[in-house]
Write an enzyme that holds these catalytic residues in place. Structure first.
Site, mmCIF file in Angstrom:
data_model
loop_
_atom_site.group_PDB
_atom_site.id
_atom_site.type_symbol
_atom_site.label_atom_id
_atom_site.label_comp_id
_atom_site.label_asym_id
_atom_site.label_seq_id
_atom_site.Cartn_x
_atom_site.Cartn_y
_atom_site.Cartn_z
ATOM 1 N N GLU A 137 63.824 26.940 50.245
ATOM 2 C CA GLU A 137 63.415 26.160 51.285
ATOM 3 C C GLU A 137 61.904 26.231 51.346
ATOM 4 O O GLU A 137 61.115 25.197 51.847
ATOM 5 C CB GLU A 137 64.249 26.487 52.369
ATOM 6 C CG GLU A 137 63.641 25.617 53.755
ATOM 7 C CD GLU A 137 64.088 26.185 55.005
ATOM 8 O OE1 GLU A 137 65.458 26.242 55.173
ATOM 9 O OE2 GLU A 137 63.511 26.735 55.902
ATOM 10 N N ARG B 220 66.820 19.336 56.015
ATOM 11 C CA ARG B 220 65.665 19.880 55.174
ATOM 12 C C ARG B 220 64.659 19.065 54.494
ATOM 13 O O ARG B 220 64.035 19.367 53.393
ATOM 14 C CB ARG B 220 66.053 21.341 54.292
ATOM 15 C CG ARG B 220 66.571 22.319 55.175
ATOM 16 C CD ARG B 220 65.746 22.828 56.748
ATOM 17 N NE ARG B 220 66.263 23.818 56.995
ATOM 18 C CZ ARG B 220 67.187 24.028 57.880
ATOM 19 N NH1 ARG B 220 67.645 22.936 58.572
ATOM 20 N NH2 ARG B 220 67.626 25.172 58.618
ATOM 21 N N SER C 63 64.993 31.363 56.378
ATOM 22 C CA SER C 63 65.919 31.022 55.336
ATOM 23 C C SER C 63 65.088 30.914 54.233
ATOM 24 O O SER C 63 64.141 29.785 53.886
ATOM 25 C CB SER C 63 66.579 29.911 55.304
ATOM 26 O OG SER C 63 67.624 30.017 56.549
HETATM 27 P P1 FAD Z 1 53.622 25.885 57.733
HETATM 28 O O1 FAD Z 1 54.392 26.680 57.118
HETATM 29 O O2 FAD Z 1 52.275 26.063 58.121
HETATM 30 O O3 FAD Z 1 53.452 24.402 56.635
HETATM 31 C C1 FAD Z 1 54.703 24.105 56.160
HETATM 32 C C2 FAD Z 1 54.372 22.710 54.989
HETATM 33 O O4 FAD Z 1 53.885 21.705 55.743
HETATM 34 C C3 FAD Z 1 53.290 23.271 54.192
HETATM 35 O O5 FAD Z 1 53.650 22.413 52.796
HETATM 36 C C4 FAD Z 1 52.176 22.538 54.760
HETATM 37 O O6 FAD Z 1 51.068 22.190 53.736
HETATM 38 C C5 FAD Z 1 52.556 21.426 55.560
HETATM 39 N N1 FAD Z 1 51.908 21.077 56.876
HETATM 40 C C6 FAD Z 1 51.648 21.928 57.654
HETATM 41 N N2 FAD Z 1 51.094 21.355 58.605
HETATM 42 C C7 FAD Z 1 50.980 20.151 58.403
HETATM 43 C C8 FAD Z 1 50.546 18.714 58.891
HETATM 44 N N3 FAD Z 1 49.895 18.767 60.341
HETATM 45 N N4 FAD Z 1 50.354 17.576 58.282
HETATM 46 C C9 FAD Z 1 50.986 17.461 56.923
HETATM 47 N N5 FAD Z 1 51.511 18.501 56.391
HETATM 48 C C10 FAD Z 1 51.475 20.005 56.826
HETATM 49 N N6 FAD Z 1 63.235 26.268 60.135
HETATM 50 C C11 FAD Z 1 64.397 25.431 60.522
HETATM 51 O O7 FAD Z 1 64.536 24.288 60.088
HETATM 52 N N7 FAD Z 1 65.422 26.247 61.270
HETATM 53 C C12 FAD Z 1 65.239 27.201 61.570
HETATM 54 O O8 FAD Z 1 66.179 27.932 62.448
HETATM 55 C C13 FAD Z 1 64.100 28.289 61.248
HETATM 56 N N8 FAD Z 1 64.209 29.570 61.290
HETATM 57 C C14 FAD Z 1 62.891 30.291 61.066
HETATM 58 C C15 FAD Z 1 62.965 31.713 61.395
HETATM 59 C C16 FAD Z 1 62.077 32.500 61.077
HETATM 60 C C17 FAD Z 1 62.005 33.850 61.280
HETATM 61 C C18 FAD Z 1 60.974 31.773 60.179
HETATM 62 C C19 FAD Z 1 59.774 32.802 59.832
HETATM 63 C C20 FAD Z 1 61.004 30.555 59.762
HETATM 64 C C21 FAD Z 1 61.918 29.603 60.432
HETATM 65 N N9 FAD Z 1 62.066 28.249 59.831
HETATM 66 C C22 FAD Z 1 62.961 27.555 60.199
HETATM 67 C C23 FAD Z 1 61.270 27.796 59.009
HETATM 68 C C24 FAD Z 1 59.781 27.430 59.708
HETATM 69 O O9 FAD Z 1 59.698 27.901 61.145
HETATM 70 C C25 FAD Z 1 59.735 25.653 59.819
HETATM 71 O O10 FAD Z 1 59.811 25.131 58.589
HETATM 72 C C26 FAD Z 1 58.539 25.304 60.549
HETATM 73 O O11 FAD Z 1 58.584 23.883 61.101
HETATM 74 C C27 FAD Z 1 57.258 25.382 60.006
HETATM 75 O O12 FAD Z 1 56.109 25.302 60.748
HETATM 76 P P2 FAD Z 1 54.687 25.882 60.483
HETATM 77 O O13 FAD Z 1 53.776 25.150 61.366
HETATM 78 O O14 FAD Z 1 54.580 27.475 60.216
HETATM 79 O O15 FAD Z 1 54.469 25.270 58.831
HETATM 80 N N1 EPU Z 2 76.670 34.542 56.058
HETATM 81 C C1 EPU Z 2 77.329 35.946 55.627
HETATM 82 N N2 EPU Z 2 76.386 36.875 55.111
HETATM 83 C C2 EPU Z 2 74.944 36.561 55.474
HETATM 84 C C3 EPU Z 2 74.598 35.567 55.872
HETATM 85 C C4 EPU Z 2 75.499 34.544 56.562
HETATM 86 O O1 EPU Z 2 78.458 36.041 55.195
HETATM 87 O O2 EPU Z 2 74.285 37.466 54.828
HETATM 88 C C5 EPU Z 2 77.762 33.745 56.696
HETATM 89 C C6 EPU Z 2 77.707 33.660 58.227
HETATM 90 O O3 EPU Z 2 78.596 34.636 58.593
HETATM 91 C C7 EPU Z 2 78.244 32.222 58.404
HETATM 92 C C8 EPU Z 2 77.575 31.418 57.301
HETATM 93 O O4 EPU Z 2 77.102 32.110 56.304
HETATM 94 O O5 EPU Z 2 79.407 32.050 58.429
HETATM 95 C C9 EPU Z 2 76.129 30.937 57.620
HETATM 96 O O6 EPU Z 2 75.058 31.741 58.252
HETATM 97 P P1 EPU Z 2 74.344 31.502 59.515
HETATM 98 O O7 EPU Z 2 75.014 30.898 60.824
HETATM 99 O O8 EPU Z 2 73.497 32.634 59.877
HETATM 100 O O9 EPU Z 2 73.346 30.191 59.157
HETATM 101 P P2 EPU Z 2 72.651 29.984 57.768
HETATM 102 O O10 EPU Z 2 73.368 29.112 57.076
HETATM 103 O O11 EPU Z 2 72.568 31.180 56.981
HETATM 104 C C10 EPU Z 2 71.182 27.669 58.716
HETATM 105 C C11 EPU Z 2 69.776 27.828 58.665
HETATM 106 C C12 EPU Z 2 68.893 28.382 59.690
HETATM 107 C C13 EPU Z 2 69.242 28.010 60.820
HETATM 108 C C14 EPU Z 2 70.999 28.618 61.220
HETATM 109 C C15 EPU Z 2 71.557 28.178 62.417
HETATM 110 C C16 EPU Z 2 69.201 26.726 56.478
HETATM 111 C C17 EPU Z 2 68.601 27.033 54.955
HETATM 112 N N3 EPU Z 2 69.179 27.856 57.311
HETATM 113 O O12 EPU Z 2 71.222 29.354 58.400
HETATM 114 O O13 EPU Z 2 67.614 27.913 59.435
HETATM 115 O O14 EPU Z 2 68.575 28.947 62.008
HETATM 116 O O15 EPU Z 2 71.609 27.889 60.181
HETATM 117 O O16 EPU Z 2 71.844 26.861 62.434
HETATM 118 O O17 EPU Z 2 69.861 25.669 56.600
HETATM 119 C C18 EPU Z 2 65.501 28.287 58.405
HETATM 120 O O18 EPU Z 2 65.668 27.044 57.761
HETATM 121 O O19 EPU Z 2 64.555 28.932 58.027
HETATM 122 C C19 EPU Z 2 66.688 28.761 59.118
HETATM 123 C C20 EPU Z 2 66.396 30.112 59.777
#
Ligand code: FAD
Ligand code: EPU
Length: 345
Positions: free
Chosen positions: A328, A162, A232
């Site tokens: 995050e 991250r 997250s």
């Molecule tokens: P924004 O929210 O629009 O911007 C994020 C930051 O970047 C802000 O500080 C903004 O000012 C800056 N920024 C935006 N565009 C630019 C640019 N072109 N140049 C410079 N700076 C810029 N993240 C994960 O890593 N793994 C996951 O599994 C994951 N799952 C998600 C699930 C859900 C349901 C949601 C809602 C979010 C999840 N995220 C996850 C977080 C998010 O999707 C990522 O961080 C994504 O890359 C953000 O993209 P965005 O375009 O919406 O960024």
């Molecule tokens: N867990 C619990 N209770 C909960 C949630 C999770 O016990 O309420 C346990 C799960 O059972 C598992 C462990 O925690 O053993 C990890 O959970 P999960 O696999 O759901 O992943 P996470 O660590 O919660 C991370 C990333 C996600 C990404 C998933 C899958 C971060 C901060 N989050 O979540 O990214 O999608 O792994 O790889 O690293 C995001 O960054 O926004 C995001 C959704």
């Protein structure tokens, strides 16, 4: 397109009804720089956004929000690799689907992550066993002051969990305008995470991995189109291995992931869950019932509600485990980004 004094409701996945002085959607590097310079000349704060899926508006933003929609996907190839040049404003999940249809696998573990392709390097998006840096060839940035373009190779991006240089040296005065991806033609499935480990590496297809990832994500993560959230809310903490071992002795089922670079990563969702915080409500914000690491806009939440809930969660986990979670999600105040840890401490 530009609008004055407008709601940010459509531009953040938390669905918070904050406002900005001005919102512009740009589709070229030239317009992006021009608008940024116009605001800069007036000392008007500027916030760049992709799809607003990793931001929390704490209040109205007294400045200009510029939404990046610089598009374009170019595909090149050599004998062994697909080489993609992708405009920063392309939608990430659509890129994953587009590649699958074109027979270019490699992104399927990162399916359904909301946001723009150009935002992927900023926090080095990761899920289900892959992080963006493993696919990244380069990131193109523009210096907003003078329009100069610069290409950073993957090493120069200083990617971590991250983390990247775009949260530090290139955080202000630069915008990401394109990314370059390298995908090997010899596809090797990555089946290390969760339900994927049950699939056979010899017979599995990219489409099956894509489908499994989408299914796992849909089963626990709320769809931002229906329920406001930013994924997250906190990062998974990396703690000293000795502390992790001690905790593991007390909680033998605790998920823990030793890190190659030292320390042990814990699951913040598990820590929050252990404190029985699922379903905790503050104002209109709630800890998600299926995934404790996700805070949701349960009922017309304000930014202040989400902050108060995040503070409660951090405090309870800190008191219970002596582990202090860090957001995050990026916190945005009236003049720009705030130090999220300070806000909830
Ligand atoms: P924004 O929210 O629009 O911007 C994020 C930051 O970047 C802000 O500080 C903004 O000012 C800056 N920024 C935006 N565009 C630019 C640019 N072109 N140049 C410079 N700076 C810029 N993240 C994960 O890593 N793994 C996951 O599994 C994951 N799952 C998600 C699930 C859900 C349901 C949601 C809602 C979010 C999840 N995220 C996850 C977080 C998010 O999707 C990522 O961080 C994504 O890359 C953000 O993209 P965005 O375009 O919406 O960024
Ligand atoms: N867990 C619990 N209770 C909960 C949630 C999770 O016990 O309420 C346990 C799960 O059972 C598992 C462990 O925690 O053993 C990890 O959970 P999960 O696999 O759901 O992943 P996470 O660590 O919660 C991370 C990333 C996600 C990404 C998933 C899958 C971060 C901060 N989050 O979540 O990214 O999608 O792994 O790889 O690293 C995001 O960054 O926004 C995001 C959704």
């Amino acid at each position: 397109m530009s609008c004055q004094h407008t709601t940010l409701l459509p531009w953040n996945t938390f669905h918070l009804d904050a406002h900005a002085e001005k919102v512009s959607v740009v589709s070229s590097v030239h317009t992006l720089c021009q608008l940024w310079q116009e605001s800069d000349a007036k000392n008007q704060p500027v916030l760049l956004l992709g799809e607003g899926s990793n931001v929390l508006f704490l209040e109205d933003f007294q400045g200009h929000v510029i939404i990046n929609r610089i598009k374009g996907i170019e595909i090149h190839e050599d004998k062994d690799r697909w080489l993609l040049h992708v405009g920063a404003g392309e939608n990430w999940h659509q890129l994953v689907e587009h590649n699958l249809v074109k027979g270019i696998p490699g992104l399927e573990n990162l399916a359904l992550i909301p946001g723009c392709a150009g935002s992927a390097p900023i926090q080095n998006i990761g899920a289900y066993g892959i992080e963006f840096n493993q696919l990244c060839d380069y990131v193109d940035v523009v210096s907003l002051k003078d329009g100069m373009l610069k290409r950073l190779n993957a090493d120069e991006c200083a990617f971590g969990y991250r983390e990247s240089i775009f949260k530090h040296q290139y955080r202000y005065d630069y915008a990401i305008v394109a990314i370059g991806l390298t995908l090997p033609k010899k596809w090797q499935p990555i089946l290390t995470y969760g339900d994927l480990a049950r699939m056979s590496p010899d017979s599995v297809t990219p489409q099956q991995v894509f489908d499994a990832v989408c299914q796992m994500r849909r089963s626990k993560l709320p769809d931002p189109a229906i329920t406001g959230n930013a994924g997250s809310f906190f990062k998974n903490p990396v703690i000293a291995s000795e502390q992790a071992e001690e905790l593991h002795r007390s909680y033998p089922t605790m998920p823990h992931y030793p890190q190659a670079a030292g320390g042990t990563k814990l699951a913040a969702g598990w820590l929050i869950d252990q404190c029985a915080l699922k379903g905790t409500v503050v104002g209109g914000a709630m800890v998600h019932l299926q995934q404790a690491l996700v805070l949701i806009n349960h009922d017309r939440a304000t930014g202040a509600d989400v902050v108060a809930l995040a503070r409660t969660v951090r405090q309870r986990v800190g008191e219970h485990f002596n582990i202090w979670l860090e957001p995050e999600v990026r916190f945005i105040g009236s003049q720009g980004e705030l130090d999220a840890v300070k806000v909830i401490s």
